[in-house]
Design a protein around this motif. Structure first.
Motif, PDB file in Angstrom:
ATOM      1  N   TYR A   1     -13.294  -1.937  38.077  1.00 12.27           N
ATOM      2  CA  TYR A   1     -12.943  -2.068  39.499  1.00 12.27           C
ATOM      3  C   TYR A   1     -11.430  -1.987  39.646  1.00 12.27           C
TER       4      TYR A   1
ATOM      5  N   ALA B   1      -9.689  -9.124  27.716  1.00 11.84           N
ATOM      6  CA  ALA B   1      -9.426 -10.049  28.812  1.00 11.84           C
ATOM      7  C   ALA B   1      -8.086 -10.757  28.678  1.00 11.84           C
ATOM      8  N   GLY B   2      -7.428 -10.941  29.826  1.00 10.56           N
ATOM      9  CA  GLY B   2      -6.224 -11.755  29.859  1.00 10.56           C
ATOM     10  C   GLY B   2      -4.937 -11.042  29.496  1.00 10.56           C
ATOM     11  N   LEU B   3      -4.961  -9.697  29.430  1.00  8.49           N
ATOM     12  CA  LEU B   3      -3.707  -8.958  29.262  1.00  8.49           C
ATOM     13  C   LEU B   3      -2.925  -9.046  30.566  1.00  8.49           C
TER      14      LEU B   3
ATOM     15  N   SER C   1      -8.736  -9.578  40.310  1.00  6.96           N
ATOM     16  CA  SER C   1      -9.169 -10.156  39.030  1.00  6.96           C
ATOM     17  C   SER C   1      -8.677 -11.584  38.846  1.00  6.96           C
TER      18      SER C   1
ATOM     19  N   PHE D   1     -10.395 -13.680  37.480  1.00  8.69           N
ATOM     20  CA  PHE D   1     -10.803 -13.890  36.095  1.00  8.69           C
ATOM     21  C   PHE D   1      -9.699 -13.511  35.111  1.00  8.69           C
ATOM     22  N   GLY D   2      -9.151 -12.323  35.290  1.00 10.19           N
ATOM     23  CA  GLY D   2      -8.106 -11.862  34.368  1.00 10.19           C
ATOM     24  C   GLY D   2      -6.896 -12.775  34.380  1.00 10.19           C
TER      25      GLY D   2
ATOM     26  N   MET E   1      -7.678 -15.923  32.425  1.00 11.92           N
ATOM     27  CA  MET E   1      -7.675 -15.666  30.984  1.00 11.92           C
ATOM     28  C   MET E   1      -6.240 -15.514  30.463  1.00 11.92           C
TER      29      MET E   1
END
Ligand SMILES: Nc1ncnc2c1ncn2[C@@H]1O[C@H](COP(=O)(O)O)[C@@H](O)[C@H]1O
Ligand SMILES: Nc1ncnc2c1ncn2[C@@H]1O[C@H](COP(=O)(O)O)[C@@H](O)[C@H]1O
Ligand SMILES: Nc1ncnc2c1ncn2[C@@H]1O[C@H](COP(=O)(O)O)[C@@H](O)[C@H]1O
Ligand SMILES: Nc1ncnc2c1ncn2[C@@H]1O[C@H](COP(=O)(O)O)[C@@H](O)[C@H]1O
Ligand SMILES: [Mg+2]
Ligand SMILES: [Mg+2]
Ligand SMILES: [Mg+2]
Ligand SMILES: [Mg+2]
Ligand SMILES: [Mg+2]
Ligand SMILES: [Mg+2]
Ligand SMILES: [Mg+2]
Ligand SMILES: [Mg+2]
Lengths: 218, 218, 218, 218, 218, 218, 218, 218
Positions: free
Chosen positions: C160, D179-181, E188, E190-191, E194
C-alpha cells in the motif's frame, strides 16, 4: 450553434429528466442532429419516453435524434482487440449520426500483423481512419504507416498494471514514429468522431467553398 | 564468480585508473571474459594502455578482454530507427563478447511494416531476439507476434516530449498485446545481452545437463 | 496460430457465453492447449458446462482445455510473501498447462534471507526462474544473484502507499543490480508463463533444430 | 540552538565568503561542532583560509570545525555498490563529526548475498545501521531482516532509466517487507547521520535521564 | 525469529481461518507477543473464538496475544487532525503491545501552532516521537524542530485532490527542513511502531550491552 | 515512399556528413520534397555545401530541397505568445514546403481574448488551424470554439514549474471542453504540419477521387 | 491595457535588443510602470543603455521603468530559508514597483518555530502575506494559522531528491490544513506580486468604488 | 478562534453524533458562524435534529448555523460547465454564510467565448472572482484577462482520461498566461470561499484599519 450543426449532451452526472429537458430545448432551438453520450440503458428508456423520435444504440451508449443523412466522407474505425469494442462503437455511432460513412475493421492488433495487412484495402479506401487501441497502442503507428489519410488515434483504458488506465497508450500514440498522427483523449470515441466530422467539413468546404456547410460551428 | 563466468565493470563515475585496477584484479582472479561498459574513448585509451590485451568498440562504448569464443546460440538485435543505434551496438557487442552469435537487423520500425516483414526470415532464424526501440516502442509487439522465440525488449530514450526519456517505450513494451515479451531497463543494451546470455546458458544446460556451463554464476 | 500452439482467451469483460464461443472455435480450429485467464468461479462453471473437457483451477482463476503433456523444461516459481500467491498460482498453472515442469517455492522474501538460501538447491535445479514479488520486489535481485538461469520477474500489486499498486516493484525490478533480469507487467503471472514457454521453445529448438517445435507462433 | 548542539550550514548556492561568515558566527555563538555540507574543494580551501581550525573531508565534501569527541554509540554505514560511495562518505563523516563511532561496510549489494552475510557480525555489532543503496535499493530490506537495531535507509540517485534518479530506491525502501525500517531523502547522507545522532541522544538520555545531553536541540 | 521477539501477521487478503492458523503456529513456536494488523471486527471475533487469550482493539484494528510488559522507553504519538486518528491508533496499539510506554497528543496541526507549543513538555518527555499527519504533513517539521529525540514521521492518506492519497505528505516529510527526521510508508502506524521498537531495543542494549534483548530479530 | 511523397530526416544526433548522405539518397530515389528538421545553422551550412539546391530557414531550423508548389489548402498557424514562435515557425515552414498555403496569426493568447476575437476572420478562412501554445495551452479550446475546421493543437514546452516542460499544455489540450480537437506531441511543429498535410491529401482526394494524390504514403 | 496599468515583459529567450524594443513601445503606448523579469545583469546593462530611465535590481533580476508611487497597501514577504531569497526578492521588487508597501521577513522556517512566532506582529500588520518556501513548504500552513489576512503561497524549487524541484512544496501548499490559502506557480515571485496587486486594487476599489483604479486591466 | 470568526467542521469520516457534538461545542464557545462541509442529506437531517437552528443546503452539501449578515464585498462565482455545479455551489454557499455578497455566473466555458464575454459586466462588478472549472481549466485564464480584481481558481475533478481527476486543470491554472491568478486545491469550493473571506477581511480592514474585524483569526 448555427442551424444544422450537431449538438451533443454529456450524460454522466445528469438525471433522465435533466437530459430530456436539455435535449428538448436543443431540438427546438436548432435543426441539426442532437446526441446524448454515455447513457446507460435504463436512463435511455426514460429519456426516449420523454422525448420521442430518438433512438438508442446500446453498444455505444448513445442516444440520437435527427441523425444527419449519410454523406460521402468515408471513415474507417479500426480496433486492436475485443476489449476496445465499446470505445469504437461510440466513435462509429457518433460519426454515423453526424453523416459520415463508417466502416469498422475489428481486432487487427499488431501482434498479428498479417490480419492488419489483409485489411489494407479497406483502410486505404477511407478518407480518414480512427484507430482505437489500448495496452501499448501500437496499432496507431502501424496504420499511420499504411495510409496517407488523416489518422485520429484513440487510446483506450484497456489493459492493467503498466497500461496505467490508458495513459501508456496515450503517450505511445503521441510519441509515434509514424509522422502526422493526431490523438484525442483516452476512451474518447466521441472526440474522435467529432474530429472526423471537422475533417469532413473541411473536405466539403474545400471542394466547393461557396456551398452551405455540412454542419459545424460557423 | 565461478571460473569462466563473465565479469562486467560499470564505467561511469570511475577514473581510468580505478577501472584499470578493477579489470586487472578480475583478469587475475578468474578465467572468463572481462568487460567495461559505457567507456568514453579517451578513458578507453588510458585503460587499454594500463591493461594490455583488451579491445575497444567505440559504437558500443565497450572494452573487452578475453572475449568468449562464438558459440551456437543465435541472437538477433533489431532496431526501430537510426537513433536506437548506440543501444543496439552495446547489446550486440556485449552479447558477442559473451560468445553469442549476433545478427543485427536495422531500422525496421512499424511505421514501415513491410521492411520488418521482409526480415521475417532472419528474425525466425534466431534463438532469441533483442528488440531495441524508443519513442512508442511498438516494434516489440510486432516482433513478438512474428517469432516464437524469447523476445527481450529494450526501450530507448530516443524521442522527445511525450516519449518521456524512454518511460513511454518502457510502459508500452510492458503493456504489449504480444504475449510473453520480457523487458529490461531503458537504454540497457547491456542488460538485454546479459539476459540473452542467461538464455544461452539455459539452452546449453538443457541440451546436456551434465556438461560444463558456458559461463554464468553457479 | 500454428497447429499445436497454445491459444489464450482473456476473460475480463466477456460473458460466459462469449468465452464459451471463443473457446469452442479455438478448440475446433487448432490442436494445442486452449486457456482462459482471470475467470471467476461462477463464470467458470457456466463455461465448463457449455464446453466440456475443460478443468478449472480456482487459485489461478484459470480454465484449461487440452493441457500439453509435461516436458523436461523445469521452471521454478518463487514468491516473496503469502499475498503474492494468486499471481504465482496463475504463473504456475499457465506454465503447467503449456507443458512446463513447475516447482513452487513459497514465502522466501529477502527480509528472511536464510529461508531463501535454504532453497538455493531447488532454485538452481530449474531451467528458468519466475520471481513473483510485490512491495519493494527485492526478491528478484537476490534470486538473480543466486542462479545463472534466466530470471523472469513479476511485480505484484501487493502493498500500500508507496508501493503504488505494483509500480514500485516494477521499477525496482527493472533497476535491479543483478544483471540480466527480465521483467513482465504487474500481476501478469500469465505473461511470465508465456515468456517461460518461449524459453522452453528456444531450448528445445536449440537442442535439435530440425525437430518439430513444442508450441509457438511459427 | 542550545550550547553543545551541532550546527550545519548547507553549502550549495552560497559563496565561500558567505559560508565563512555564517560559520564564524556559529562558532562564536555556540560551543558544539560546526559543519558545512556539499562543499567543493576549491570553495573549501577558501573557507578554511578565512576560518581557521577546520578540516575538509573531500570524499564527503564536508567541512568540520570542533568535531565532537567519539562516544560509545556505534553506527555501521553499509553500501550496495561503489557508486553509492559519496553518499556513504557524507553519512560517515557527518556522523563522525557528531561523535558517533562509525564503521563502513562496502559493496554488499543483494545480488551477491553471501558477501552481505559474511558481514553479519559487524552489522549486528552496531547500535544503528545506515544503509546506502541506489538502483532498486534492495539492500535495505536484507539488512532490515539481519539486524534488530534501528535501520536508516538512504536511497541514492545511482542508476539510470527506471531508477528515476533515486525515486525508485526511495519508494522501494518505504515499501520494504522488512518491518520498522525508516527512510530519509534521496542522497541525504547528511539526513541519515542526523537521524543517527538523534538515536544516540535518545539512547544516552534513556541510560541516564538526568545526565547532560550529548548534543541536540533541547 | 528468536525467543521473545514479536511476530506480526498482516490481515488483508486472509480469511479468519487462515489468520487463526498462522497465529496459533506462531504462539506455539515462540514466546513473545503475536499481533495481527488491519483486522475488521467481524473477522477479529472469529479469530478470537478460534485462538483464545487474545484481545481486539477496534480503533487500531489490531489483535494482540501475549502483549509485552510495559517498559521504560517512552513514545509520544502526535496527530495533526481528527482524521489521522486511526493511523495513530494503530501506531499506539502496536507500540503498546511491544512494551513501549505510549502517550498520545491529539490534533496539534501547525495551522494552530499554539496548541502544539502548549504540548512541548509532553513531547520533550518522550524518548522518541511518532508524528502522524496527512494533507501537507507540516507537523513533522514543526515537531522535528521542537525535540532532540528521534522523530518517526507517518504520512497519512487524509485529504483530497493535491494531497494525492498521502503521497504529498510523504514527499513533504522526506523534504523537511528539520534535520534528521525519518519517514515510514503512508498510513503505516504499524511501521512506525516497529521502528520505535527497534529504537527501544538499541537504547536498552546500549545501556547494558550484555543484558538479554527486549525483543528483536537477533 | 511513393513518387512525389515528402521525405523527412530528423537531424539531432546525426553529423552534417550523415545528413548529407541520407538527403542525397532520398533526392535520388524519389521526386518529392526532401526535408531535414532541427538543424542548427552551422550544420545547415555544411549540409547545403554538400547537397546543392537546398534552402535553410533559421527560425524553423529546417532544410528543404524541392519544396512542393503551393496549393489551395489553407492552414492558419496560431500562437499564444512570443516564446511559442520557434515551434510555430517549424510548423509553418514544414507545411509550406509540403505545398500548403500558410498564414501565421501571432500572440493571441486567451489572457487577451479580444486580440484573438479580432482574428476570427483569418481563422475562419483557413481549411485547418494549427494552434501552438505552451503554459496552460488554453488557446486551443478558445480556437476550437471559434472555427468549424479541423484543429491540430501543438503543446509547447514554454513555461516553468507547474508547466512541466509541456506536459501540462499537452494534458490540457487533450482534456479540452471544445469537441473534436486533436493533439500532437510537445513542441512537434513538424508533427502538426504532417497532420495538416494528411488533411490536405484527404480533401484533395475527396474532391476528385481518381486524381493523382498530392503526396502521401500510398 | 488601460492607462496607468503595469506592463511586464518576460525576459528569458529574448535578446537585449528585443527586450529594449518591446519596453520602448510599452513606455510610449501607456503611462504606468513597465517591468522586465528574469533579466541577467549583462542583458540588463544593454537594455538600460538602449532605454534610459530604468533601474535594475540584481537580486530580483528585475528591470523597472516608471515605478508606481508607494501606496498604503502593505505586503509582507516571508521566507523559510536563505535559498528562498531570490524568489522572495522578485516578489518584493515587483510588488514595490507596482506601488505596494513591502516588508521582508527572512528565514523563519517552521523547524525553528519560535523565530516565526517572534515575527507575529510584523506579519499581522500586513494587508496581505506572501509566503516563499521550498522543500516541504510547511511555512505557508503556519503563517496561514497566524494571520487573518490573505496568504499567497509561493513554492520554490529549493531542495533535492523528494523535493522534486518544487512540486512537493506546491502540492503541500495546496493541501494545507490552514483554510483559505492560495497558491501560485513554483518560483513565481512575479505571480505572487501580481496577485497582491490585484488585492490592493480590490481593497482600494472597495473603499471608494467610484475613485480611479490604482492600476489593473479594466 | 477569536469571537465572531467562522468555524468549519469537515464532515467526511465523522458520524452525525460526532458532528453534532463538535458543532454544539463551537456554537457555545464562540459567537460567529459555524459550518459543516461535505455532509450528505441523511446525515444533515440527523445533525439538524440534534443541534437546532441550523440550515442545510443540499447542492452545496453544507450545514450552516448563525450565518453572517451579508456585507458589501461582492464575489462572483463562475463555472465552465454544468458538471462544475456542485463545487461552485459549495463555494457560493460557504461564501454566503461568511457574509459575502455572492453572484453565480454559469456555464461560460471558453469553447463558447461569446457567452463569457456577454457576462463581462457582471464579472467586472465583483470585488473578487472565483473561477470553477474542470477538464483543461482554461476559463481561469480568460477571466484573469477580463478583470482586474483578484481571481481565485478552483480546479475540479470533472473530465476523464487525460483530465487526471483534476490534476490537469490544477496544473493548467498554475501555469496560466494570465498574471496574478491564485489557485486552491482540486474541488475545494470551501477553500476558495475561505480565501475570498480573507480578501473581504483585508479590504474592510484597509478601508478602516481601526474598525472591528469582519471575522478572521486575529
Ligand atoms: N491474463 C492475461 N494478461 C494479459 N494478456 C492476456 C491474458 N490472458 C490472455 N491474454 C492475451 O489476450 C489476448 C486475447 O484477448 P481476447 O481476444 O480479448 O481474448 C491474447 O493475445 C492473449 O495472449
Ligand atoms: N546536505 C544537507 N541536506 C539537507 N539539509 C542540510 C544539509 N546541510 C545542512 N542542511 C540543513 O540546512 C539548514 C541550514 O541551511 P542554511 O541556512 O541555508 O545553511 C539547516 O537546517 C541544516 O540542518
Ligand atoms: N522534428 C521531428 N519530430 C519528430 N519526428 C521527425 C522529425 N523530423 C523527422 N521526423 C521523423 O523521423 C523519421 C526519420 O528519422 P531518421 O531516420 O532518424 O532521420 C521519419 O519518420 C520522420 O517522419
Ligand atoms: N471541505 C473542506 N475542505 C478542506 N478543509 C476543510 C473543509 N471543511 C472544513 N475544513 C477544514 O478542516 C478543519 C476541521 O477539520 P476537523 O477537525 O476534522 O473538522 C478546519 O481547519 C477546516 O478549516
Ligand atoms: Mg492495443
Ligand atoms: Mg521506435
Ligand atoms: Mg516483496
Ligand atoms: Mg543498490
Ligand atoms: Mg496534516
Ligand atoms: Mg499559452
Ligand atoms: Mg521550506
Ligand atoms: Mg472546464
Amino acid at each position: 450553434a448555427r442551424q444544422g450543426a450537431p449538438e451533443v449532451v454529456y450524460g454522466p452526472g445528469k438525471t433522465a429528466g435533466e437530459i430530456a429537458a436539455v435535449v428538448s430545448a436543443l431540438l427546438a432551438r436548432n435543426s441539426g442532429p442532437v446526441l446524448a453520450t454515455r447513457i446507460e440503458s435504463a436512463v435511455a428508456e426514460a429519456v426516449l419516453a420523454a422525448v420521442p423520435g430518438g433512438a438508442y444504440e446500446p453498444a455505444a451508449r448513445l442516444l440520437v435524434w435527427r441523425p444527419a443523412p449519410t454523406g460521402s466522407f468515408a471513415v474507417a474505425v479500426v480496433t486492436a482487440g475485443t476489449s476496445d469494442g465499446p470505445v469504437a462503437a461510440e466513435a462509429a455511432a457518433v460519426a454515423g449520426a453526424l453523416g459520415l460513412a463508417v466502416t469498422v475493421v475489428r481486432d487487427v492488433g499488431v501482434a498479428g500483423i498479417h490480419r492488419l495487412l489483409a485489411e489494407t484495402g479497406r483502410l486505404r479506401a477511407a478518407d480518414a481512419v480512427i484507430v482505437v487501441a489500448g495496452m501499448e497502442g501500437a496499432l496507431a503507428s502501424a496504420v499511420g504507416g499504411l495510409v496517407a489519410a488523416p489518422v485520429i488515434a484513440v487510446p483506450t483504458s484497456v489493459g492493467y498494471g503498466a497500461a496505467l488506465e490508458g495513459v501508456t497508450a496515450l503517450l505511445a500514440m503521441l510519441s509515434s514514429c509514424a509522422a502526422g498522427l493526431t490523438v484525442v483523449n483516452i476512451d474518447s470515441g466521441f472526440g474522435a468522431a467529432m474530429a472526423a466530422h471537422r475533417l469532413a467539413h473541411a473536405a466539403a468546404r474545400h471542394a466547393s467553398p461557396s456551398a452551405p456547410e455540412p454542419g459545424g460551428r460557423r
